[in-house]
Design an enzyme around this catalytic site. Structure first.
Site, PDB file in Angstrom:
ATOM      1  N   ASP A 133     -18.012  -1.207 -11.614  1.00  0.00           N
ATOM      2  CA  ASP A 133     -16.871  -1.765 -12.343  1.00  0.00           C
ATOM      3  C   ASP A 133     -15.927  -0.635 -12.739  1.00  0.00           C
ATOM      4  O   ASP A 133     -16.341   0.312 -13.433  1.00  0.00           O
ATOM      5  CB  ASP A 133     -17.383  -2.507 -13.588  1.00  0.00           C
ATOM      6  CG  ASP A 133     -16.287  -3.320 -14.256  1.00  0.00           C
ATOM      7  OD1 ASP A 133     -16.589  -4.424 -14.750  1.00  0.00           O
ATOM      8  OD2 ASP A 133     -15.130  -2.853 -14.274  1.00  0.00           O
ATOM      9  N   GLY A 134     -14.686  -0.750 -12.329  1.00  0.00           N
ATOM     10  CA  GLY A 134     -13.726   0.295 -12.630  1.00  0.00           C
ATOM     11  C   GLY A 134     -13.525   0.492 -14.123  1.00  0.00           C
ATOM     12  O   GLY A 134     -13.252   1.604 -14.573  1.00  0.00           O
TER      13      GLY A 134
ATOM     14  N   HIS B 121       0.824  -1.218   0.000  1.00  0.00           N
ATOM     15  CA  HIS B 121       0.000   0.000   0.000  1.00  0.00           C
ATOM     16  C   HIS B 121       0.854   1.263   0.000  1.00  0.00           C
ATOM     17  O   HIS B 121       0.506   2.259  -0.653  1.00  0.00           O
ATOM     18  CB  HIS B 121      -0.971  -0.023   1.190  1.00  0.00           C
ATOM     19  CG  HIS B 121      -2.023  -1.091   1.068  1.00  0.00           C
ATOM     20  ND1 HIS B 121      -2.276  -2.023   2.063  1.00  0.00           N
ATOM     21  CD2 HIS B 121      -2.854  -1.389   0.044  1.00  0.00           C
ATOM     22  CE1 HIS B 121      -3.223  -2.831   1.662  1.00  0.00           C
ATOM     23  NE2 HIS B 121      -3.599  -2.488   0.435  1.00  0.00           N
TER      24      HIS B 121
ATOM     25  N   GLU C  53     -15.028   0.482  -6.461  1.00  0.00           N
ATOM     26  CA  GLU C  53     -14.862  -0.910  -6.024  1.00  0.00           C
ATOM     27  C   GLU C  53     -16.094  -1.703  -6.470  1.00  0.00           C
ATOM     28  O   GLU C  53     -17.216  -1.276  -6.231  1.00  0.00           O
ATOM     29  CB  GLU C  53     -14.706  -0.937  -4.495  1.00  0.00           C
ATOM     30  CG  GLU C  53     -14.909  -2.296  -3.838  1.00  0.00           C
ATOM     31  CD  GLU C  53     -13.990  -3.376  -4.371  1.00  0.00           C
ATOM     32  OE1 GLU C  53     -12.758  -3.173  -4.358  1.00  0.00           O
ATOM     33  OE2 GLU C  53     -14.520  -4.420  -4.809  1.00  0.00           O
TER      34      GLU C  53
ATOM     35  N   ASP D 107      -5.721  -0.798  -7.932  1.00  0.00           N
ATOM     36  CA  ASP D 107      -5.396  -1.795  -6.911  1.00  0.00           C
ATOM     37  C   ASP D 107      -6.363  -2.958  -7.091  1.00  0.00           C
ATOM     38  O   ASP D 107      -7.298  -3.162  -6.312  1.00  0.00           O
ATOM     39  CB  ASP D 107      -5.550  -1.172  -5.520  1.00  0.00           C
ATOM     40  CG  ASP D 107      -5.336  -2.199  -4.414  1.00  0.00           C
ATOM     41  OD1 ASP D 107      -5.835  -1.957  -3.290  1.00  0.00           O
ATOM     42  OD2 ASP D 107      -4.697  -3.237  -4.671  1.00  0.00           O
TER      43      ASP D 107
HETATM   44  N1  SAM Z   1      -3.584  -5.910  -3.077  1.00  0.00           N
HETATM   45  C1  SAM Z   1      -4.314  -6.940  -3.781  1.00  0.00           C
HETATM   46  C2  SAM Z   1      -3.531  -7.557  -4.876  1.00  0.00           C
HETATM   47  O1  SAM Z   1      -2.486  -7.013  -5.220  1.00  0.00           O
HETATM   48  O2  SAM Z   1      -3.992  -8.585  -5.362  1.00  0.00           O
HETATM   49  C3  SAM Z   1      -5.613  -6.357  -4.276  1.00  0.00           C
HETATM   50  C4  SAM Z   1      -6.412  -5.883  -3.132  1.00  0.00           C
HETATM   51  S1  SAM Z   1      -8.044  -5.384  -3.343  1.00  0.00           S
HETATM   52  C5  SAM Z   1      -8.791  -6.549  -2.283  1.00  0.00           C
HETATM   53  C6  SAM Z   1      -8.531  -5.894  -4.959  1.00  0.00           C
HETATM   54  C7  SAM Z   1      -9.946  -5.372  -5.195  1.00  0.00           C
HETATM   55  O3  SAM Z   1     -10.243  -5.271  -6.581  1.00  0.00           O
HETATM   56  C8  SAM Z   1     -11.050  -6.271  -4.601  1.00  0.00           C
HETATM   57  O4  SAM Z   1     -11.709  -5.557  -3.587  1.00  0.00           O
HETATM   58  C9  SAM Z   1     -11.979  -6.568  -5.789  1.00  0.00           C
HETATM   59  O5  SAM Z   1     -13.342  -6.634  -5.411  1.00  0.00           O
HETATM   60  C10 SAM Z   1     -11.671  -5.388  -6.688  1.00  0.00           C
HETATM   61  N2  SAM Z   1     -12.012  -5.545  -8.107  1.00  0.00           N
HETATM   62  C11 SAM Z   1     -11.811  -6.614  -8.901  1.00  0.00           C
HETATM   63  N3  SAM Z   1     -12.256  -6.378 -10.162  1.00  0.00           N
HETATM   64  C12 SAM Z   1     -12.755  -5.096 -10.157  1.00  0.00           C
HETATM   65  C13 SAM Z   1     -13.355  -4.257 -11.149  1.00  0.00           C
HETATM   66  N4  SAM Z   1     -13.522  -4.692 -12.426  1.00  0.00           N
HETATM   67  N5  SAM Z   1     -13.736  -3.002 -10.794  1.00  0.00           N
HETATM   68  C14 SAM Z   1     -13.549  -2.560  -9.523  1.00  0.00           C
HETATM   69  N6  SAM Z   1     -12.997  -3.306  -8.520  1.00  0.00           N
HETATM   70  C15 SAM Z   1     -12.599  -4.565  -8.846  1.00  0.00           C
END
Ligand code: SAM
Length: 295
Positions: free
Chosen positions: A143-144, A67, A111, A161
């Site tokens: 969705d990002g 982070h 998120e 992230d």
């Molecule tokens: N630090 C971790 C890693 O390097 O693998 C990632 C941490 S964080 C938990 C990853 C986040 O991405 C999750 O909360 C997941 O729900 C989110 N995520 C996955 N696909 C996504 C998307 N298309 N749009 C937004 N968020 C997404």
């Protein structure tokens, strides 16, 4: 209990021929959300562990490394980021580190899974450390990928992230996502993304390099060693149309860092600079496009 869990151990399923296992001292939560399988357990070595779809996302003990490096490197390099966009980051660690910069005036986090935010607040309160209540934070559940294609907002720094390029995270490694990020950046802005462990995921590095190179004037990678992202150093992708951001001298980095009065546990201005020095095998991978980069 998910199939990876035996009486006492949980085995990560990111790689079929190699992996890590954690002794499960206590299962704290397990559920299949609309988007992914969520598992939280306690392990003596790493504290609480969050796994999504069988892949370690974050742990209490080593989260600070990832982070801090995914946040302070772009913000200190940029030097005057007022508006920040976080894609993913449901555990809140990136949001916490962004909010430690008093110069940041607004941060939007997109998120896809509200469950991750809710669970992180309950089981990993130290990750967000109150940042979800920060007046500057604007949390969007969605969705990002879609967000960066349509938002009318513009940002100085975008931090992706995401999970690994599997399931909902896959679109966040696509050329169209990177193009959407580029359109969402203010002039001179900067995109950084988590980009996996290239010793184990070489295609992720060369694919991202090929895609970013077609869009941005400056594309590079920097690294950090995160114990639970196994298989060697992990890479962070960097993309900007302002090549000067990658050339900021150590005195300027130091001055900017000290002005923020942030107590870090991993980031230093010297490490910021050193993190961009890549080992020969990664330079060769980027040179040869191992394996053949796809569009
Ligand atoms: N630090 C971790 C890693 O390097 O693998 C990632 C941490 S964080 C938990 C990853 C986040 O991405 C999750 O909360 C997941 O729900 C989110 N995520 C996955 N696909 C996504 C998307 N298309 N749009 C937004 N968020 C997404």
């Amino acid at each position: 209990m998910s199939k990876q869990t035996t009486d006492t151990f949980w085995t990560e399923t990111l790689y079929s021929a190699y992996g890590q296992r954690f002794r499960v001292d206590e299962v704290l939560f397990e559920e299949k959300s609309e988007h992914q399988h969520l598992l939280i357990f306690r392990n003596e070595q790493f504290g609480r562990v969050l796994a999504l779809d069988g892949i370690v996302q974050t742990t209490e003990r080593d989260e600070f490394i990832y982070h801090e490096m995914l946040t302070h490197v772009p913000l200190i390099a940029h030097g005057s980021a007022r508006r920040v966009l976080i894609i993913g980051g449901g555990d809140g660690g990136i949001l916490r580190e962004v909010c430690r910069h008093s110069t940041v005036e607004h941060v939007t986090q997109v998120e896809i899974d509200q469950s991750v935010i809710d669970l992180a607040k309950t089981w990993f309160p130290g990750h967000s450390d109150g940042a979800y209540d920060d007046a500057r934070a604007n949390i969007v559940i969605g969705d990002g990928f879609d967000f960066v294609q349509t938002t009318q907002d513009r940002f100085d720094v975008i931090i992706s992230d995401s999970t690994d390029p599997l399931g909902p995270g896959e679109v966040l490694f696509s050329k169209d996502f990177y193009a959407g990020c580029q359109r969402s950046l203010n002039p001179g802005g900067l995109l950084v993304t988590q980009n996996g462990v290239p010793f184990m995921q070489p295609g992720e590095l060369s694919n991202t390099a090929a895609r970013l190179s077609k869009l941005f004037r400056d594309r590079r990678f920097y690294t950090a060693a995160v114990p639970t992202y196994i298989g060697g150093v992990m890479t962070f992708a960097w993309a900007s149309d302002n090549p000067d951001l990658a050339q900021v001298d150590i005195d300027t980095l130091t001055r900017r860092w000290l002005s923020q009065h942030i107590q870090s546990r991993y980031y230093t201005p010297e490490l910021h600079q050193a993190a961009f020095a890549l080992p020969r095998y990664l330079l060769d991978m980027l040179q040869t496009g191992y394996p053949a980069a796809c569009d």
